[in-house]
Design a protein around this motif. Structure first.
Motif, short mmCIF file in Angstrom:
data_model
loop_
_atom_site.label_atom_id
_atom_site.label_comp_id
_atom_site.label_asym_id
_atom_site.label_seq_id
_atom_site.Cartn_x
_atom_site.Cartn_y
_atom_site.Cartn_z
N PRO A 308 0.81 -1.23 0.00
CA PRO A 308 0.00 0.00 0.00
C PRO A 308 0.84 1.28 0.00
CG PRO A 308 -0.88 -1.59 1.56
CD PRO A 308 0.43 -2.14 1.11
N ASP A 309 2.07 1.20 0.51
CA ASP A 309 2.92 2.39 0.59
C ASP A 309 3.79 2.55 -0.64
OD1 ASP A 309 3.45 1.81 4.12
OD2 ASP A 309 1.85 2.90 3.08
N ASP A 354 -4.86 -4.53 -3.86
CA ASP A 354 -3.53 -3.93 -3.98
C ASP A 354 -2.55 -4.86 -4.65
OD1 ASP A 354 -3.79 -2.21 -0.78
OD2 ASP A 354 -4.32 -1.54 -2.81
#
Length: 1176
Positions: A308-309, A354
């Motif tokens: 996610p980052d 994701d």
């Protein structure tokens, strides 16, 4: 703790300790707002072990007045100015032990400066020792400033980091600074990165110590106030908030260092992205073999950390040709061929999660056989928001095979469009082909498969040619909205008029040949009217000035054809309110409706709708405050139904459009020039405030006058004149009593304002400035403040008149005799003002006395006062003051005495009246010194020293005269004493050798061999002393004249033979009528010989000097010379002989000089003696 204990022993032998109170050594320098502690200890006390403590302060403004602060025993102890702070816990005493306590002041104020006293109430049996101790506390401003720019930084592991911090202080005392950089994450305890101590030593915590030693972490000082932190290679553990903290240190008198104040800067958030970017990609599908028309789904699965980052892009390929690509924003972009299929709903590229990306083909074609693959690329986002491609990976290809369907008939469906706008018509055709044989009979069913895969029958034609609508389409078919017909034997059509959004989907034509059945389909996409329906409000003038005009536009997208009706409403929320109300509405049929609360807008508002679009413009003229606020337009989309009714399809609200009706741009400029004004008290202070430029000729001004004192944080208001020329006095003018001394003036030019402070006082010194407010009349005829500006400062110093007091510095020496008069003159050569009053003080330094003592003082009121010296030396009756002229003061000391000797001087204080009428000491000066020596009369006493010797017969009387030849004063008195002088018995040294006599020489100088025996003494008061025992009853005293005294010795005897003398003491009266001895003098010895009646030849010889020397003295030298001559002759004869006796060891004959002993009084005949050893 630096204390010492005092012990004393009482006369009874009991050991008692002496109470001793000690307080922390001062002066202590502390900053405002800090928390201070002062310790106090007591020792050597009696009573309970727990002692009480009371704290007081002596303020600099009243150093003799005690102000009580806090007590451990009495809650009512504090004075009123400290009661609230003590009750609120801001001032309290912490008991450390029974005999030790700490005074706490949590929020130190400037008025807390002064001399602090710690007092311990007595618990001893009696007072013994010290019960209090004092120290000084100085409160200084907190000038420490620590600043750093707040920011957020996104870094990657191994990137460098540089941060700067400004640290400055303006403390006048000598202090040291320490600076530290710290890192904090969330609620964790801050970690020290690196610090510079007050001793200029670098230090890091254990987490950064090794990196600091390797130079990875640095702290550099740039210039005088900039401290730069450098971390060369960031690590993930460095993530957090970095800030710098500074402390200002001062050294206390006990040698310890104390941090007066600490400040921290704002923080910088640093995000560190790890460099662990490894990821893997795999591709999955259910099977490899498909039939035409079947669906297939490919799943591209990403495996990585912190997905996610991170940012990933995915692309899909078929036989190495790009199908579609999808960036980090998850928006797919397809190439032209597959875009058409995606538009018809045959293909989909999407992001399921994701880590999962999918490619779906809903209806496979035979040409879809081939190799499929996906590629995943990681991207990095820069500080500008752009993406940079990093590492890219793809899995192995997956091949699929699509097999065809075997059939004897085929069906094709075509439509007039695949994408239409809601309300447009749809036409479909269904064509049937047979494989080279005659066709049979067909039944056809039109079906719709919507987006939710729900299937519904539209209309069907059975093999008998009967047409029937589906249940959901019955009503529309009855109004002619749905039609189906057979155009040709092998061609069928379907028509849908005034389409709706729900008509969107996959249209299928199911054909059944009555032997075998086939079907065909075509997708239809109907764009709903509300699809993409959006409203935007814009204005080219979001900020307008009073009385200007502004336009607002409501932009409606997409551009609908004229048949699509849209209604538009403008809404308004005035400034300071929370609710919107409708201004005006353009209805769907083109009408205009005004809102209920739009009355103020109607006369100044124009509304217009564009012909080519549904955009609506709102124009407002003569803007004022009432038109300022937030505007918003609301659009409604309508549809006319088949039965001529209206349906509101959608409503959209635009963005908020804030219109600021601005005041005119100010042109106010106030003179910033700085002035320094120094004047003497009682003169007027002239202050000017000049407006150099103004926004409008109609501007009005409000002027506020302030004064800033060094001891105050902010300026204090003196006077305010409003824009309507009203006066308001500030609290400073009221508190300082300035109202009657203030004069305000506005000059004709209009831009110059003056404030005059009459009769200036020293307390009026300070920094003066004016605060100007510019006021204008608004379009609504209300006054408003447009701008304000502060002028430059005028530094005013009101000083007392320069001291011009000057005394004569003439030095002098004065020697006078006792009882005379001494004149001491104090001359004022110059003075500051003729209206001043003088205080004249005479003082004296006595010999061997370092401190001066006041003799006399003349006060300002011309009152004469005696000093402590006057009481000591009985001067009160002997002092006289004269002032023959202005500035000349003479002090007379009458009848001076020796104890009046000393160094005299005068000190003059000059006192002036202040403007408020209070007298103050302006100057003082000390005159030159006059050394006064008071002497007694010179000693002139002389006693007759030429007195003949006398010989008297036994039993006769002899006289001893004492004649005074001269005296020192006619007032002298004399004390007379007669003495008998005899040689001491131990004074005869005839038996000593020559060498021994030389050794005894020094002792003879120190010890008088003469023994004195008093015969008689008569004091100056004519009182007789006792008679000497040998002469008792035989003495007669006579004073023949004031200067001649006679003592007669009766019945003389041979024992009276000897030397006699008289001693005279001269006494004089002092000025205090006390007698003192001035000097003394002794006469020469008088030889008295008393003849014995039984005298012999010896006495006859002794009585004649010539006969005595002829008989006893001369024969001996002659005899000695004769003996020496004989010995020399004999010695020479023996030397001529070889058998010399001397060489054989026979001692030679040596003769020493004989000793001759005789009595100096001739009472014994001379004795010739040759001592043993005189002849060897």
């Amino acid at each position: 703790d630096g204390l010492s204990e005092h012990v004393c022993i009482s006369p009874t032998g009991v050991v008692r300790a002496q109470r001793h109170v000690a307080v922390q050594e001062g002066p202590l320098y502390r900053t405002e707002g800090s928390h201070i502690t002062i310790w106090c200890n007591v020792s050597g006390y009696q009573g309970p072990s727990e002692q009480n403590f009371q704290w007081s302060i002596y303020l600099p403004s009243a150093p003799e007045r005690e102000v009580q602060i806090v007590s451990t025993v009495d809650s009512s102890f504090p004075y009123a100015i400290y009661t609230q702070r003590v009750r609120g816990g801001k001032i309290y005493v912490e008991r450390v032990q029974g005999n030790s306590a700490l005074l706490h002041i949590t929020d130190l104020q400037a008025r807390d400066a002064g001399e602090y006293e710690c007092h311990t109430p007595n618990t001893d049996e009696r007072y013994f020792g010290s019960y209090s101790a004092k120290m000084n506390l100085v409160v200084i401003p907190d000038t420490l400033q620590t600043t750093a720019m707040p920011q957020t930084l996104h870094k990657v592991e191994q990137d460098p980091l540089e941060l700067t911090c400004e640290v400055a202080t303006e403390t006048f005392q000598h202090s040291h600074l320490s600076v530290a950089w710290l890192r904090q994450r969330g609620g964790e305890k801050p970690v020290e990165v690196i610090s510079l101590s007050r001793d200029f030593v670098l230090h890091s915590s254990s987490e950064y110590a090794q990196r600091q030693s390797l130079g990875e972490v640095r702290l550099d000082k740039l210039g005088s106030a900039t401290f730069r932190l450098t971390v060369f290679h960031l690590q993930p553990s460095d993530q957090g908030e970095f800030y710098c903290e500074a402390a200002e240190w001062i050294q206390d008198p006990d040698g310890s260092w104390y941090a007066m104040t600490r400040k921290r800067s704002e923080g910088t958030v640093v995000n560190v992205q790890p460099t662990d970017k490894e990821f893997t990609v795999r591709l999955e599908t259910e099977k490899r073999l498909y039939t035409v028309g079947e669906p297939v789904e490919f799943r591209c699965i990403l495996e990585a950390q912190n997905i996610p980052d991170r940012y990933f892009a995915v692309s899909w390929a078929f036989n190495s040709s790009l199908i579609a690509s999808m960036g980090p924003n998850a928006v797919p972009v397809l190439n032209s061929e597959f875009a058409h299929r995606e538009a018809r709903g045959q293909l989909k590229v999407a992001k399921d999660s994701d880590s999962v990306f999918v490619l779906k083909i809903y209806h496979l074609r035979q040409e879809d056989s081939g190799k499929y693959n996906c590629r995943v690329t990681e991207r990095e986002k820069t500080v500008t928001g752009e993406f940079i491609d990093k590492e890219s990976k793809r899995p192995k290809n997956i091949p699929i095979i699509v097999l065809p369907i075997k059939s004897s008939i085929s069906v094709e469906v075509a439509s007039n469009a695949s994408v239409i706008l809601e309300g447009e018509n749809l036409h479909f055709s269904c064509s049937i082909r047979t494989a080279g044989r005659p066709q049979g009979r067909f039944s056809v069913i039109w079906q719709l498969v919507d987006r939710q895969s729900r299937r519904s029958n539209i209309m069907w034609l059975d093999r008998d040619g009967t047409v029937q609508p589906g249940a959901a389409y019955w009503e529309r078919s009855s109004f002619g909205g749905i039609q189906m017909e057979q155009v040709q034997p092998n061609s069928f059509s379907l028509g849908i008029f005034n389409s709706r959004k729900e008509d969107e989907g996959q249209y299928e034509c199911h054909v059944t040949e009555w032997v075998r059945a086939r079907r065909a389909s075509t997708p239809i996409s109907i764009t709903a009217l509300e699809m993409g329906f959006a409203v935007t409000a814009i204005s080219r003038t979001p900020g307008v000035t009073y009385s200007d005009s502004f336009d607002l536009q409501c932009i409606i997208k997409p551009h609908y054809p004229a048949r699509v009706p849209v209604s538009v409403t403008w809404r308004f929320q005035p400034v300071g309110t929370v609710e919107f109300h409708d201004l005006v509405t353009f209805t769907r049929d083109g009408g205009v409706q005004w809102g209920d609360r739009s009355s103020s807008f109607r006369t100044r508002t124009a509304i217009e709708k564009a012909e080519s679009s549904n955009n609506v413009r709102l124009s407002i003229s003569r803007a004022s405050d009432t038109e300022a606020g937030k505007y918003q337009c609301v659009a409604e989309l309508w549809r006319r139904n088949y039965n001529n009714t209206w349906t509101r399809l959608a409503e959209r609200t635009s963005n908020l459009l804030e219109i600021r009706v601005l005041q005119p741009v100010t042109k106010l400029q106030v003179s910033k020039s700085k002035r320094t004004l120094t004047l003497v008290e009682n003169r007027p202070i002239q202050l000017n405030c000049s407006v150099k430029s103004q926004t409008s000729p109609n501007s009005h001004f409000a002027v506020l006058w302030y004064v800033h004192k060094p001891s105050d944080a902010d300026g204090k208001l003196i006077l305010k004149t409003t824009h309507s020329s009203a006066f308001e006095f500030g609290t400073y003018a009221e508190d300082e009593g300035l109202r009657p001394r203030l004069q305000f003036e506005r000059h004709v030019s209009g831009g110059l304002f003056s404030l005059t402070v009459q009769r200036a006082e020293v307390s009026d010194s300070g920094s003066y400035y004016c605060h100007v407010e510019e006021w204008l009349l608004s379009p609504n005829y209300a006054w408003y403040k447009l701008a304000e500006e502060v002028s430059g400062r005028t530094e005013v110093t009101v000083k007392q008149p320069d001291s011009r007091l000057k005394l004569s510095q003439a030095q002098g020496n004065l020697s006078v005799l006792e009882t005379q008069q001494v004149q001491l003159e104090c001359v004022v050569l110059n003075r500051t003002s003729t209206a001043s009053q003088l205080v004249v003080e005479w003082f004296v330094w006595k010999p061997n006395h370092p401190e001066r003592e006041t003799v006399a003082l003349l006060s300002r009121e011309a009152t004469f006062h005696y000093g402590e010296q006057a009481a000591k030396n009985n001067l009160k009756g002997r002092l006289h003051l004269e002032s023959p002229s202005s500035g000349v003061y003479r002090l007379f000391i009458q009848n001076v005495a020796v104890q009046d000797s000393g160094t005299y001087s005068c000190r003059v204080e000059e006192w002036l009246p202040s403007p408020s009428g209070v007298w103050y000491k302006r100057a003082e000066d000390t005159a030159g010194q006059m050394a006064v020596t008071v002497m007694r009369p010179d000693a002139a006493l002389q006693v007759d020293t030429v007195v003949p010797n006398a010989t008297v017969s036994e039993k006769a009387a002899f006289q001893l005269d004492c004649s005074i030849v001269s005296r020192s004063s006619q007032d002298s008195r004399f004390a007379v004493a007669w003495y008998s002088l005899r040689t001491r018995a131990g004074g005869e040294r005839d038996g000593l050798g020559l060498g021994e006599q030389e050794e005894e020489g020094d002792e003879e100088e120190e010890e008088d061999p003469t023994e004195r025996m008093a015969l008689l003494s008569v004091g100056p008061d004519a009182v007789f002393g006792p008679e000497g025992s040998p002469w008792e009853g035989r003495l007669r005293f006579q004073r023949l004249s004031p200067l001649l005294y006679r003592l007669t010795v009766l019945q003389a005897s041979p024992r009276d033979t000897g030397n006699y003398s008289c001693r005279v003491e001269e006494w004089l009266p002092s000025p205090q009528k006390e007698w003192y001895r001035l000097t003394e003098e002794e006469s020469a010895p008088i030889g008295i010989r008393v003849l014995d009646t039984s005298s012999t030849l010896q006495s006859i010889i002794c009585s004649n000097d010539a006969l005595f020397y002829f008989v006893f003295f001369y024969p001996f030298p002659i005899f000695g010379i004769l003996v020496i001559t004989i010995l020399l002759v004999r010695f020479k004869s023996r030397n001529s002989s070889k058998n010399s006796d001397g060489k054989n060891g026979v001692p030679l004959l040596w003769i020493k000089e004989p000793h001759l002993n005789y009595s100096p009084t001739c009472l014994e005949p001379p004795v010739l003696s040759i001592h043993p050893g005189a002849i060897d």
